[in-house]
Design a protein around this motif. Structure first.
Motif, mmCIF file in Angstrom:
data_model
loop_
_atom_site.group_PDB
_atom_site.id
_atom_site.type_symbol
_atom_site.label_atom_id
_atom_site.label_comp_id
_atom_site.label_asym_id
_atom_site.label_seq_id
_atom_site.Cartn_x
_atom_site.Cartn_y
_atom_site.Cartn_z
ATOM 1 N N VAL A 50 -54.828 -4.848 -7.408
ATOM 2 C CA VAL A 50 -55.350 -4.857 -6.037
ATOM 3 C C VAL A 50 -55.908 -3.489 -5.676
ATOM 4 O O VAL A 50 -57.030 -3.364 -5.167
ATOM 5 N N MET A 51 -55.135 -2.447 -5.945
ATOM 6 C CA MET A 51 -55.571 -1.101 -5.585
ATOM 7 C C MET A 51 -56.787 -0.677 -6.421
ATOM 8 O O MET A 51 -57.680 -0.008 -5.910
ATOM 9 N N ASN A 52 -56.837 -1.086 -7.676
ATOM 10 C CA ASN A 52 -58.022 -0.785 -8.491
ATOM 11 C C ASN A 52 -59.259 -1.473 -7.939
ATOM 12 O O ASN A 52 -60.349 -0.896 -7.951
ATOM 13 N N THR A 53 -59.099 -2.706 -7.462
ATOM 14 C CA THR A 53 -60.228 -3.412 -6.857
ATOM 15 C C THR A 53 -60.717 -2.668 -5.623
ATOM 16 O O THR A 53 -61.926 -2.450 -5.449
ATOM 17 N N LEU A 54 -59.787 -2.259 -4.764
ATOM 18 C CA LEU A 54 -60.168 -1.506 -3.570
ATOM 19 C C LEU A 54 -60.782 -0.165 -3.949
ATOM 20 O O LEU A 54 -61.770 0.266 -3.354
ATOM 21 N N ASP A 55 -60.206 0.479 -4.944
ATOM 22 C CA ASP A 55 -60.722 1.764 -5.420
ATOM 23 C C ASP A 55 -62.155 1.609 -5.945
ATOM 24 O O ASP A 55 -63.035 2.408 -5.623
ATOM 25 N N GLU A 56 -62.381 0.564 -6.749
ATOM 26 C CA GLU A 56 -63.727 0.312 -7.270
ATOM 27 C C GLU A 56 -64.692 0.008 -6.134
ATOM 28 O O GLU A 56 -65.848 0.418 -6.163
ATOM 29 N N GLY A 57 -64.211 -0.732 -5.138
ATOM 30 C CA GLY A 57 -65.047 -1.017 -3.975
ATOM 31 C C GLY A 57 -65.458 0.257 -3.261
ATOM 32 O O GLY A 57 -66.628 0.444 -2.916
ATOM 33 N N ILE A 58 -64.506 1.144 -3.058
ATOM 34 C CA ILE A 58 -64.810 2.414 -2.383
ATOM 35 C C ILE A 58 -65.774 3.241 -3.217
ATOM 36 O O ILE A 58 -66.756 3.782 -2.693
ATOM 37 N N LYS A 59 -65.525 3.307 -4.517
ATOM 38 C CA LYS A 59 -66.427 4.068 -5.393
ATOM 39 C C LYS A 59 -67.826 3.471 -5.400
ATOM 40 O O LYS A 59 -68.805 4.192 -5.542
ATOM 41 N N LEU A 64 -74.888 -0.090 -2.975
ATOM 42 C CA LEU A 64 -74.485 -1.275 -2.222
ATOM 43 C C LEU A 64 -74.791 -2.589 -2.925
ATOM 44 O O LEU A 64 -74.048 -3.557 -2.770
ATOM 45 N N ASP A 65 -75.856 -2.647 -3.713
ATOM 46 C CA ASP A 65 -76.145 -3.891 -4.430
ATOM 47 C C ASP A 65 -74.990 -4.229 -5.375
ATOM 48 O O ASP A 65 -74.503 -5.368 -5.392
ATOM 49 N N ASN A 66 -74.552 -3.253 -6.158
ATOM 50 C CA ASN A 66 -73.431 -3.478 -7.073
ATOM 51 C C ASN A 66 -72.127 -3.689 -6.317
ATOM 52 O O ASN A 66 -71.289 -4.484 -6.726
ATOM 53 N N PHE A 67 -71.941 -2.960 -5.206
ATOM 54 C CA PHE A 67 -70.751 -3.128 -4.388
ATOM 55 C C PHE A 67 -70.624 -4.578 -3.930
ATOM 56 O O PHE A 67 -69.585 -5.211 -4.115
ATOM 57 N N PHE A 68 -71.695 -5.112 -3.309
ATOM 58 C CA PHE A 68 -71.643 -6.480 -2.802
ATOM 59 C C PHE A 68 -71.438 -7.482 -3.930
ATOM 60 O O PHE A 68 -70.649 -8.419 -3.793
ATOM 61 N N GLU A 69 -72.107 -7.284 -5.039
ATOM 62 C CA GLU A 69 -71.952 -8.202 -6.172
ATOM 63 C C GLU A 69 -70.502 -8.201 -6.664
ATOM 64 O O GLU A 69 -69.901 -9.260 -6.875
ATOM 65 N N TYR A 70 -69.927 -7.025 -6.846
ATOM 66 C CA TYR A 70 -68.562 -6.910 -7.352
ATOM 67 C C TYR A 70 -67.541 -7.498 -6.374
ATOM 68 O O TYR A 70 -66.713 -8.325 -6.744
#
Length: 142
Positions: A50-59, A64-70
């Motif tokens: 969970v924290m890695n997902t949030l961390d990857e989201g923040i990074k 933004l294109d990759n952020f939204f896709e991920y």
């Protein structure tokens, strides 16, 4: 600039306060007490994911294109969890903020708190969008 941080995970708090979530995960159901939850390797691994997902989201916020896709993909993946409800995403907000506060200590100022509150709300709303879009596309293919 974002720097990678190791968080004090909040899944034990999340599951202790939301027993219905714990019951969704067959491998976590037996952990009823806070002590059992804290000592569980399975819960620690889930918290790490969970924290890695949030961390990857923040990074990923700088692209933004990759952020939204991920994040949409992660949200959509929760469609595979029997009994999962979209409002469950929002239950991670408080434990996440508590983990950030614990991790940052004195550096967790009101300004930093506000930044993290805005960020987690944005990520969670994006997870919800991914979850809902996956539901609509599944409905259109059946």
């Amino acid at each position: 600039m974002y720097r990678e941080t190791t968080y004090d995970y909040g899944d034990d708090v999340l599951f202790e306060e939301n027993q219905d979530l714990l019951n969704m995960f067959e491998k976590f159901r037996q952990y009823r007490t806070k002590e059992e939850q804290i000592n569980s390797m399975e819960l620690a691994e889930h918290a790490n994911n969970v924290m890695n997902t949030l961390d990857e989201g923040i990074k990923g916020l700088d692209d933004l294109d990759n952020f939204f896709e991920y994040i949409h993909q992660v949200g959509a993946s929760h469609r595979r969890i029997p009994g999962f409800k979209v409002e469950y995403f929002w239950k991670i907000e408080t434990p996440f903020l508590a983990a950030v506060e614990s991790t940052l200590g004195d550096r967790y100022t009101p300004n930093v708190e506000n930044i993290y509150k805005i960020t987690i709300k944005f990520i969670l709303q994006t997870l919800v969008e991914g979850y809902e879009k996956a539901g609509k596309s599944n409905a259109n293919t059946t």
